[in-house]
Each structure stands twice: as C-alpha cells, then as structure tokens.
Motif scaffolding. Structure first.
Motif, PDB file in Angstrom:
ATOM      1  N   ALA A 234      -2.856   4.060  -3.354  1.00 57.59           N
ATOM      2  CA  ALA A 234      -2.651   3.029  -4.350  1.00 57.59           C
ATOM      3  C   ALA A 234      -2.203   1.797  -3.508  1.00 57.59           C
ATOM      4  N   LEU A 235      -2.771   0.648  -4.146  1.00 58.78           N
ATOM      5  CA  LEU A 235      -2.869  -0.656  -3.742  1.00 58.78           C
ATOM      6  C   LEU A 235      -2.190  -1.518  -4.913  1.00 58.78           C
TER       7      LEU A 235
ATOM      8  N   LYS B 249       0.755  -1.242  -0.004  1.00 59.25           N
ATOM      9  CA  LYS B 249       0.132   0.089   0.009  1.00 59.25           C
ATOM     10  C   LYS B 249       0.785   1.156   0.030  1.00 59.25           C
ATOM     11  N   TRP B 250       0.401   2.076  -0.811  1.00 62.02           N
ATOM     12  CA  TRP B 250       1.047   3.446  -0.850  1.00 62.02           C
ATOM     13  C   TRP B 250       0.115   4.497  -0.105  1.00 62.02           C
TER      14      TRP B 250
ATOM     15  N   ARG C  57       6.308  -4.918  -8.762  1.00 66.99           N
ATOM     16  CA  ARG C  57       6.995  -4.664  -7.638  1.00 66.99           C
ATOM     17  C   ARG C  57       6.987  -3.345  -6.932  1.00 66.99           C
ATOM     18  N   CYS C  58       5.613  -3.041  -7.067  1.00 67.76           N
ATOM     19  CA  CYS C  58       5.188  -1.963  -6.295  1.00 67.76           C
ATOM     20  C   CYS C  58       5.673  -0.468  -6.512  1.00 67.76           C
ATOM     21  N   ILE C  59       6.009  -0.241  -7.563  1.00 66.21           N
ATOM     22  CA  ILE C  59       6.796   1.091  -8.091  1.00 66.21           C
ATOM     23  C   ILE C  59       5.685   1.821  -8.412  1.00 66.21           C
TER      24      ILE C  59
ATOM     25  N   LYS D  25      -4.703  -3.700  -9.244  1.00 59.07           N
ATOM     26  CA  LYS D  25      -4.184  -2.365  -8.921  1.00 59.07           C
ATOM     27  C   LYS D  25      -5.260  -1.295  -8.876  1.00 59.07           C
ATOM     28  N   ILE D  26      -5.020  -0.856  -7.569  1.00 58.08           N
ATOM     29  CA  ILE D  26      -6.231   0.371  -7.405  1.00 58.08           C
ATOM     30  C   ILE D  26      -5.104   1.673  -7.131  1.00 58.08           C
ATOM     31  N   THR D  27      -5.675   2.742  -7.806  1.00 54.46           N
ATOM     32  CA  THR D  27      -5.137   3.949  -7.395  1.00 54.46           C
ATOM     33  C   THR D  27      -6.232   5.026  -7.306  1.00 54.46           C
TER      34      THR D  27
END
Length: 380
Positions: A206-207, A192-193, A230-232, A215-217
């Motif tokens: 973001a997730l 998670k971001w 890679r969660c970039i 992906k979720i933004t």
C-alpha cells in the motif's frame, strides 16, 4: 487715542480664547498617541513560559508540557510542533476546555493527550519527537498568548523509529485488524506499507500520499485491505497468509524520515486444528457413520449349531403343560433394528422375486397349453 484703546480692550478676549484652543490641541495630541500605544499593547499576545518534565526526556518515556499562565476563561488552546523560525509548523490538536472536545490534526501521532486545562502529554517518546513545540491560547475573539518549548529526546537509534499499534492485539482468522502508526506525519509527503521486514518494491502492499490523498493497494490486500487517513492500514477477513511482520516507511520528498514495524500473530481456533490419529488410542469416528447391521441368518445358524446344556441334578424340570411356549429371557439392551438394508439383502430379495416370477410364468404357460390341447381333442 481713545479709539485705539477701545480696540485693544475689545480684542484681548478673542486672543485669550485662541490661546486656550491651541493649548487644548497640544494636550490632546499626546493623549491620542498614548491611546494608540495602549491599544497596540493590548492587542499583541502575551508570551507564556512553558515548562516540561522530565527535563531530559528519553526514548520510550513520557513528557509533560505545561503552559505557565492563567487558563481560566480560555476558549481554546492549540498545540503545534515544528520550527517557528522557518514557519514549518504543523498542528497537533485543538482543545476546548468548556466542552472538553479534542480535535486531532495532521501532526497528531496517537500518542498525545490533554490533561487538565491545556497540559500536553506525549507517551512512548521517539527520536523524531525532538523539536520545538508551540502552544496558542485563545479567548473569544482574540489571541491571549503564545508559548514555546524546545525539547530534545535522547536515546539510541534502532531499526524501528516509531511504534505501530495493532488492534486487536491478538486477532483470529476472519477478523479485521487495524495497523495504526503512532508517529507525527507533519511535513511527510507519503508513506509506504510493506509485508515483511524489508522495504522492497515487490513486498509493497500500500501507498498513501498525504497531500493529494491518493491511495494505492496491491498484492495480498488488494481486495481485502484499504489504507485510510493518517496512513492507517486495515485488513479484513484475515487469512493465514496475512500473519507475519509489517513495515511502514514515511518519507519527506525522497528522504526517509522514519520506519515502523508491527507483527500480526493470528490465533487459530482449536476446531480448525487437525488431530493426529497416532496421539490417541481411539481414533475419532465420523458422526455420520452407520453402525454395523446384524445378519439375522447368522443368529439362526448359531442357535441351531449350539447344543442344549445338560440338565443338572439341582435344576428343576419344566412341566410342558405349564409352559407350552418357550420363554425368552429378556435381554439387557434391545437389539438394534437395522435402519437400512444392506446391498446384499436387497440383491437377494430381487433375485428371489425374479425366480418366483419366472417359475410362476412357466407353470401358467404350461397349464394354458395343456388346457388348449384337451379342448382340441374333445369330439364336436
């Protein structure tokens, strides 16, 4: 009696032949067993010792893992991290010495590199790097050997478990920035971001689920950002609202396995900075402002009202015959011609035109009327 002796004499070669065949069979059996044993021994991989330096790695340092084996004619070497006993092993990378090609895998954290033939180097160590490392050496068509190393990274735990690389390090407005977590994601379920230092749902932007690649933004980066493999996290067309701290959280199921932080410091171009008028003695003037247009009537009045200077005794008296026209002294700079007429001048011209037209109409109508009256009075 003679027949019996003849039978014995004729049967002893057959007996000798049977005995020799049986002995050869007994000799072949252990040879086959030894061949099987040697074949099994050749197919099993060799155990390779692995050394590392320093012996006691610390947080923020660098460690080097080196397999102690003959690395000539090695087709490929593969490095893993995890626990071999529990079979939870995740590949870091593959390296092909002949072509010098490195293939990154799920446990790659952007901090690993290969030196030499198959030496693994890990920089910016974190506590999560502790654990077992496995190296697999392969030759074309068979497994050459396996090596194991178990390291423990020592240090104090802080609120940041891993690093996040910001590229470019000093972005500007309108640029594209990439936030790359430098941590192994082996065994991680999702990440998670968050925008800000706190891991709150209203701050989540973001997730990313590593198994399903869902992906979720949302929030500020919904239309300008994306989350990649890679969660970039990638944010395009940076705005002032994008500056600040960003937090990434990695989880295995519902257990938090690490927290990383990054900071975006936007550099604002000088052209966008507003100037303070009080800071300068001469405030800036708009480039498209028109210079003041001189009024020619004011110059005429000034010439009429200014008295002529009295002639002095030493000044020569000009001869009117030599200078019938007044001589104008050349000015240093020509007077600027007005590029456009002011509203007052235009209004005056319009009024004068109307007056002239009105007077002309009145005179013309009176002249026509007088002419008609004279024509009526003349006798027929």
């Amino acid at each position: 009696m003679g027949q019996r002796e003849e039978r014995l004499k004729s049967s002893w070669p057959a007996t000798l032949l049977a005995a020799s065949i049986l002995s050869s069979c007994f000799l072949l059996a252990p040879a086959k067993e030894s061949t099987k044993k040697s074949t099994k021994k050749s197919t099993s991989p060799d155990e390779i010792p692995v050394t590392w330096e320093p012996a006691k790695p610390e947080v923020g340092g660098t460690i080097t893992l080196q397999p102690k084996a003959n690395l000539k004619h090695i087709y490929c070497c593969k490095w893993y991290r995890g626990e071999a006993s529990t079979k939870k092993v995740y590949k870091i990378l593959e390296y092909y010495p002949e072509t010098k090609i490195t293939v990154q895998s799920s446990a790659y954290s952007d901090r690993e590199a290969i030196e030499g033939a198959c030496v693994l180097v890990i920089t910016d160590l974190i506590l999560r790097d502790s654990g077992e490392y496995i190296v697999k050496l392969e030759k074309p068509g068979r497994l050459k050997g396996l090596g194991f190393a178990k390291i423990k990274v020592s240090g104090t735990r802080s609120d940041t478990d891993f690093h996040i690389a910001c590229q470019p390090s000093k972005p500007s407005l309108g640029d594209t920035v990439t936030l790359r977590p430098r941590v192994s994601l082996g065994g991680i379920t999702y990440c998670k971001w968050y925008q800000g230092p706190n891991q709150e749902d209203n701050n989540m932007i973001a997730l990313y689920e590593l198994e399903t690649h869902d992906k979720i933004t949302r929030k500020a980066v919904y239309d300008r950002g994306s989350i990649e493999k890679r969660c970039i996290l990638v944010i395009r067309d940076l705005e002032l609202s994008d500056s600040g701290e960003y937090t990434m959280e990695i989880k295995e199921a519902e257990l938090v396995r690490g927290i990383g932080r990054a900071y975006i410091d936007l550099s604002v171009p000088a052209s966008l900075l507003q100037l303070d008028p009080s800071s300068s003695a001469h405030p800036p003037v708009a480039s498209d402002a028109h210079p003041p247009v001189p009024d020619p009537m004011l110059d005429v009045l000034a010439e009429l009202t200014t008295p002529d200077p009295a002639p002095s005794a030493h000044s020569p008296v000009p001869d009117p015959s030599l200078s019938p026209l007044p001589v104008l002294a050349p000015s240093a700079t020509p007077d600027p011609l007005p590029s456009t007429l002011s509203l007052g001048v235009v209004a005056g011209i319009v009024v004068w035109c109307l007056i002239v037209m009105a007077v002309t109409g009145v005179l013309l109508s009176s002249w026509l009327r007088t002419r008609r009256q004279r024509g009526r009075k003349q006798p027929r």
